[in-house]
Write a protein that holds these residues in place. Structure first.
Motif, PDB file in Angstrom:
ATOM      1  N   THR A 149      46.188  52.197  11.754  1.00 36.86           N
ATOM      2  CA  THR A 149      44.978  52.007  12.538  1.00 36.86           C
ATOM      3  C   THR A 149      45.328  52.217  14.000  1.00 36.86           C
ATOM      4  OG1 THR A 149      44.094  50.391  10.965  1.00 36.86           O
ATOM      5  CG2 THR A 149      43.100  50.447  13.148  1.00 36.86           C
ATOM      6  N   VAL A 150      44.594  53.088  14.669  1.00 39.48           N
ATOM      7  CA  VAL A 150      44.814  53.375  16.088  1.00 39.48           C
ATOM      8  C   VAL A 150      43.558  52.968  16.841  1.00 39.48           C
ATOM      9  CG1 VAL A 150      45.318  55.149  17.810  1.00 39.48           C
ATOM     10  CG2 VAL A 150      46.318  55.316  15.520  1.00 39.48           C
ATOM     11  N   ARG A 151      43.689  52.018  17.753  1.00 38.23           N
ATOM     12  CA  ARG A 151      42.580  51.586  18.600  1.00 38.23           C
ATOM     13  C   ARG A 151      42.935  51.883  20.050  1.00 38.23           C
ATOM     14  NH1 ARG A 151      43.086  47.307  14.866  1.00 38.23           N
ATOM     15  NH2 ARG A 151      41.239  47.077  13.514  1.00 38.23           N
ATOM     16  N   GLY A 152      41.991  52.425  20.792  1.00 34.98           N
ATOM     17  CA  GLY A 152      42.290  52.765  22.165  1.00 34.98           C
ATOM     18  C   GLY A 152      41.050  52.891  23.018  1.00 34.98           C
ATOM     19  N   ALA A 153      41.276  53.125  24.316  1.00 35.21           N
ATOM     20  CA  ALA A 153      40.203  53.349  25.281  1.00 35.21           C
ATOM     21  C   ALA A 153      40.065  54.855  25.501  1.00 35.21           C
ATOM     22  CB  ALA A 153      40.508  52.621  26.578  1.00 35.21           C
ATOM     23  N   GLU A 154      39.248  55.238  26.439  1.00 40.11           N
ATOM     24  CA  GLU A 154      38.992  56.646  26.738  1.00 40.11           C
ATOM     25  C   GLU A 154      40.297  57.420  26.905  1.00 40.11           C
ATOM     26  OE1 GLU A 154      37.156  59.366  30.375  1.00 40.11           O
ATOM     27  OE2 GLU A 154      36.917  57.188  30.361  1.00 40.11           O
ATOM     28  N   CYS A 155      40.424  58.525  26.187  1.00 42.38           N
ATOM     29  CA  CYS A 155      41.623  59.349  26.280  1.00 42.38           C
ATOM     30  C   CYS A 155      41.427  60.628  25.468  1.00 42.38           C
ATOM     31  CB  CYS A 155      42.858  58.603  25.772  1.00 42.38           C
ATOM     32  SG  CYS A 155      42.914  58.445  23.992  1.00 42.38           S
TER      33      CYS A 155
ATOM     34  N   ALA B  51      35.363  54.146  14.571  1.00 44.03           N
ATOM     35  CA  ALA B  51      34.460  53.726  15.644  1.00 44.03           C
ATOM     36  C   ALA B  51      34.617  54.669  16.823  1.00 44.03           C
ATOM     37  CB  ALA B  51      34.755  52.283  16.073  1.00 44.03           C
ATOM     38  N   GLY B  52      33.514  54.906  17.533  1.00 40.69           N
ATOM     39  CA  GLY B  52      33.534  55.805  18.680  1.00 40.69           C
ATOM     40  C   GLY B  52      32.804  57.105  18.360  1.00 40.69           C
ATOM     41  N   ASP B  53      32.718  57.944  19.360  1.00 38.10           N
ATOM     42  CA  ASP B  53      31.995  59.209  19.221  1.00 38.10           C
ATOM     43  C   ASP B  53      32.787  60.277  19.960  1.00 38.10           C
ATOM     44  OD1 ASP B  53      30.120  61.080  18.613  1.00 38.10           O
ATOM     45  OD2 ASP B  53      28.621  60.379  20.040  1.00 38.10           O
ATOM     46  N   GLY B  54      33.701  60.949  19.246  1.00 37.09           N
ATOM     47  CA  GLY B  54      34.600  61.891  19.893  1.00 37.09           C
ATOM     48  C   GLY B  54      34.255  63.334  19.585  1.00 37.09           C
TER      49      GLY B  54
ATOM     50  N   ALA C 160      37.519  75.895  17.452  1.00 37.62           N
ATOM     51  CA  ALA C 160      36.193  75.271  17.400  1.00 37.62           C
ATOM     52  C   ALA C 160      36.207  73.936  18.132  1.00 37.62           C
ATOM     53  CB  ALA C 160      35.759  75.068  15.957  1.00 37.62           C
ATOM     54  N   ASP C 161      35.080  73.606  18.737  1.00 43.64           N
ATOM     55  CA  ASP C 161      34.869  72.331  19.425  1.00 43.64           C
ATOM     56  C   ASP C 161      33.671  71.674  18.751  1.00 43.64           C
ATOM     57  OD1 ASP C 161      34.258  70.222  21.062  1.00 43.64           O
ATOM     58  OD2 ASP C 161      34.420  71.337  22.941  1.00 43.64           O
ATOM     59  N   VAL C 162      33.932  70.663  17.882  1.00 43.46           N
ATOM     60  CA  VAL C 162      32.869  70.096  17.053  1.00 43.46           C
ATOM     61  C   VAL C 162      32.820  68.577  17.228  1.00 43.46           C
ATOM     62  CG1 VAL C 162      33.028  71.943  15.360  1.00 43.46           C
ATOM     63  CG2 VAL C 162      34.415  69.889  15.065  1.00 43.46           C
ATOM     64  N   PRO C 163      31.666  67.970  16.975  1.00 42.65           N
ATOM     65  CA  PRO C 163      31.568  66.510  17.070  1.00 42.65           C
ATOM     66  C   PRO C 163      32.417  65.822  16.009  1.00 42.65           C
ATOM     67  CG  PRO C 163      29.383  67.541  17.030  1.00 42.65           C
ATOM     68  CD  PRO C 163      30.370  68.594  16.660  1.00 42.65           C
ATOM     69  N   CYS C 164      32.959  64.665  16.371  1.00 43.52           N
ATOM     70  CA  CYS C 164      33.651  63.808  15.417  1.00 43.52           C
ATOM     71  C   CYS C 164      33.055  62.410  15.575  1.00 43.52           C
ATOM     72  CB  CYS C 164      35.157  63.794  15.687  1.00 43.52           C
ATOM     73  SG  CYS C 164      36.118  62.970  14.385  1.00 43.52           S
ATOM     74  N   PRO C 165      31.895  62.164  14.958  1.00 46.69           N
ATOM     75  CA  PRO C 165      31.177  60.907  15.177  1.00 46.69           C
ATOM     76  C   PRO C 165      31.782  59.750  14.403  1.00 46.69           C
ATOM     77  CG  PRO C 165      30.038  62.229  13.554  1.00 46.69           C
ATOM     78  CD  PRO C 165      31.218  63.048  14.010  1.00 46.69           C
ATOM     79  N   GLU C 166      31.243  58.584  14.619  1.00 49.95           N
ATOM     80  CA  GLU C 166      31.647  57.425  13.831  1.00 49.95           C
ATOM     81  C   GLU C 166      31.410  57.720  12.356  1.00 49.95           C
ATOM     82  OE1 GLU C 166      30.235  52.790  13.332  1.00 49.95           O
ATOM     83  OE2 GLU C 166      30.356  53.662  15.349  1.00 49.95           O
ATOM     84  N   GLY C 167      32.418  57.478  11.543  1.00 52.56           N
ATOM     85  CA  GLY C 167      32.336  57.808  10.124  1.00 52.56           C
ATOM     86  C   GLY C 167      32.833  59.192   9.797  1.00 52.56           C
ATOM     87  N   GLY C 168      33.162  60.005  10.823  1.00 54.97           N
ATOM     88  CA  GLY C 168      33.665  61.352  10.587  1.00 54.97           C
ATOM     89  C   GLY C 168      35.019  61.315   9.897  1.00 54.97           C
TER      90      GLY C 168
ATOM     91  N   LEU D 154      41.805  65.614  20.030  1.00 57.34           N
ATOM     92  CA  LEU D 154      40.690  64.719  19.747  1.00 57.34           C
ATOM     93  C   LEU D 154      40.323  64.018  21.048  1.00 57.34           C
ATOM     94  CD1 LEU D 154      38.850  63.643  17.499  1.00 57.34           C
ATOM     95  CD2 LEU D 154      40.546  61.852  17.074  1.00 57.34           C
ATOM     96  N   ARG D 155      39.146  64.360  21.591  1.00 56.44           N
ATOM     97  CA  ARG D 155      38.709  63.786  22.862  1.00 56.44           C
ATOM     98  C   ARG D 155      37.836  62.562  22.613  1.00 56.44           C
ATOM     99  NH1 ARG D 155      37.000  69.486  25.812  1.00 56.44           N
ATOM    100  NH2 ARG D 155      39.147  70.211  26.250  1.00 56.44           N
ATOM    101  N   GLU D 156      38.246  61.455  23.197  1.00 56.90           N
ATOM    102  CA  GLU D 156      37.530  60.193  23.035  1.00 56.90           C
ATOM    103  C   GLU D 156      36.959  59.761  24.389  1.00 56.90           C
ATOM    104  OE1 GLU D 156      36.974  58.976  20.231  1.00 56.90           O
ATOM    105  OE2 GLU D 156      38.515  59.764  18.895  1.00 56.90           O
ATOM    106  N   PRO D 157      35.620  59.827  24.584  1.00 63.21           N
ATOM    107  CA  PRO D 157      35.029  59.474  25.876  1.00 63.21           C
ATOM    108  C   PRO D 157      34.928  57.980  26.120  1.00 63.21           C
ATOM    109  CG  PRO D 157      33.321  60.106  24.341  1.00 63.21           C
ATOM    110  CD  PRO D 157      34.625  60.346  23.644  1.00 63.21           C
ATOM    111  N   GLY D 158      35.199  57.167  25.129  1.00 60.75           N
ATOM    112  CA  GLY D 158      35.120  55.717  25.266  1.00 60.75           C
ATOM    113  C   GLY D 158      36.007  55.043  24.241  1.00 60.75           C
ATOM    114  N   PRO D 159      35.883  53.729  24.059  1.00 54.81           N
ATOM    115  CA  PRO D 159      36.696  53.017  23.066  1.00 54.81           C
ATOM    116  C   PRO D 159      36.531  53.628  21.673  1.00 54.81           C
ATOM    117  CG  PRO D 159      35.548  51.464  24.474  1.00 54.81           C
ATOM    118  CD  PRO D 159      34.978  52.817  24.802  1.00 54.81           C
TER     119      PRO D 159
END
Length: 326
Positions: free
Chosen positions: A62-68, A91-94, A101-109, A121-126
């Motif tokens: 399990t990896v939990r983090g902030a914007e990165c 959790a999150g919306d990356g 390709a540049d595609v959404p990776c939403p929560e549950g992806g 993998l770009r994460e704009p928030g937690p």
């Protein structure tokens, strides 16, 4: 959020060896995403937490983090052949960048990554990720089907993802250790569902007389299960027993992303590892188990077992006997 850390109980890896407890963010991430080299960057510095635990022949992090942004470079060729990474965006919306390709990776992806390929993998928030390391040979898929699976976009839905995603998340956060037998069966379930993801886009069955073809394939699989211990089990005999051509037999397996030879090897290894994990499994030597499940010899069995599960049959049995694995 606390600095990057690893839970004190996490030291084992599926290959049987132990890796040092990471001392910082980079080492902790490397443990979760190995064998792919990983770098994390943000304007404020990376903070978060990584926990890793074994589950039978799998490893769940399990990896939990902030914007990165997490960037995984291609692993060395030899290392990259060892594992696949099943990644769930809990959790999150990356956003996922790979294969141009540049595609959404939403929560549950949910997606499968080949460490031989780079990704970002770009994460704009937690965010929270669940990462399951699956031995490459365990799903019994052809190389072509594996390539297609590891190039598919994240799936936030679909019948299989709807089952696999919550299961992976629950395994990553479970507080109670599993018994060795339970861990083994759960690892097999996750691996089987991962393999099914490779054929899910094709729908419930092939076009045309699908019901008859599926029924025939079930009969073929049942025949294989009934004759696993026979060393001469081969396409010609199976095809003749069901009054079909060898070419048609191969097509039935290809439609489901495998070959008959890979499937036989997969099933033999499954049954052998189950026998070795049983409380009385130590009563039979490795050579006897190999012979009982149709392997040409103990050496061939040991090589195949290590390729599929990352350790020798003897190590697998010893760990279960000692109760090392939860």
């Amino acid at each position: 959020m606390s600095p990057m850390s690893v839970a004190p109980s996490v030291t084992a890896r599926p290959g049987g060896a132990h890796f040092p407890r990471p001392s910082g963010a980079a080492d902790a991430l490397a443990g979760a995403f190995r064998p792919a080299p990983v770098a994390a960057g943000s304007r404020t510095g990376f903070t978060g937490q990584v926990t890793t635990r074994p589950l039978g022949f799998l490893e769940v992090s399990t990896v939990r983090g902030a914007e990165c942004s997490l960037t995984l470079g291609p692993a060395a060729a030899a290392a990259a052949r060892a594992d696949l990474l099943l990644v769930l965006h809990t959790a999150g919306d990356g956003r996922l960048l790979r294969h141009g390709a540049d595609v959404p990776c939403p929560e549950g992806g949910l997606f499968v990554h080949d460490p031989a390929e780079p990704l970002t993998l770009r994460e704009p928030g937690p965010f929270t990720l669940c990462v399951v390391r699956v031995p490459r040979e365990a799903p019994a898929l052809t190389d072509a089907r594996l390539r297609a699976l590891t190039r598919a976009h994240p799936r936030p839905g679909g019948p299989l993802a709807a089952v696999l995603a919550p299961l992976a998340a629950a395994l990553a956060t479970a507080d109670t250790p599993y018994s060795p037998g339970t861990a083994l069966h759960l690892a097999g379930t996750v691996t089987a569902l991962t393999a099914l993801l490779a054929v899910e886009p094709e729908g419930p069955g092939p076009a045309g007389p699908g019901t008859e073809r599926r029924a025939l394939r079930h009969r073929l699989l049942a025949h294989i299960n009934d004759h696993l211990g026979e060393r001469d089990l081969a396409p010609a005999g199976v095809a003749a027993a069901h009054h079909i051509s060898i070419r048609y037999l191969h097509k039935l397996f290809a439609d489901h992303g495998s070959t008959m030879a890979r499937w036989i090897q997969h099933r033999r290894l499954e049954e052998a590892r189950r026998e070795l994990a049983r409380p009385r499994g130590g009563a039979s030597g490795v050579a006897a188990v190999a012979s009982r499940w149709g392997f040409a010899g103990a050496a061939h069995f040991s090589r195949s077992f290590r390729t599929a599960y990352g350790m020798s049959p003897s190590d697998w049995r010893a760990r279960h006997c000692r109760g090392e694995w939860p």
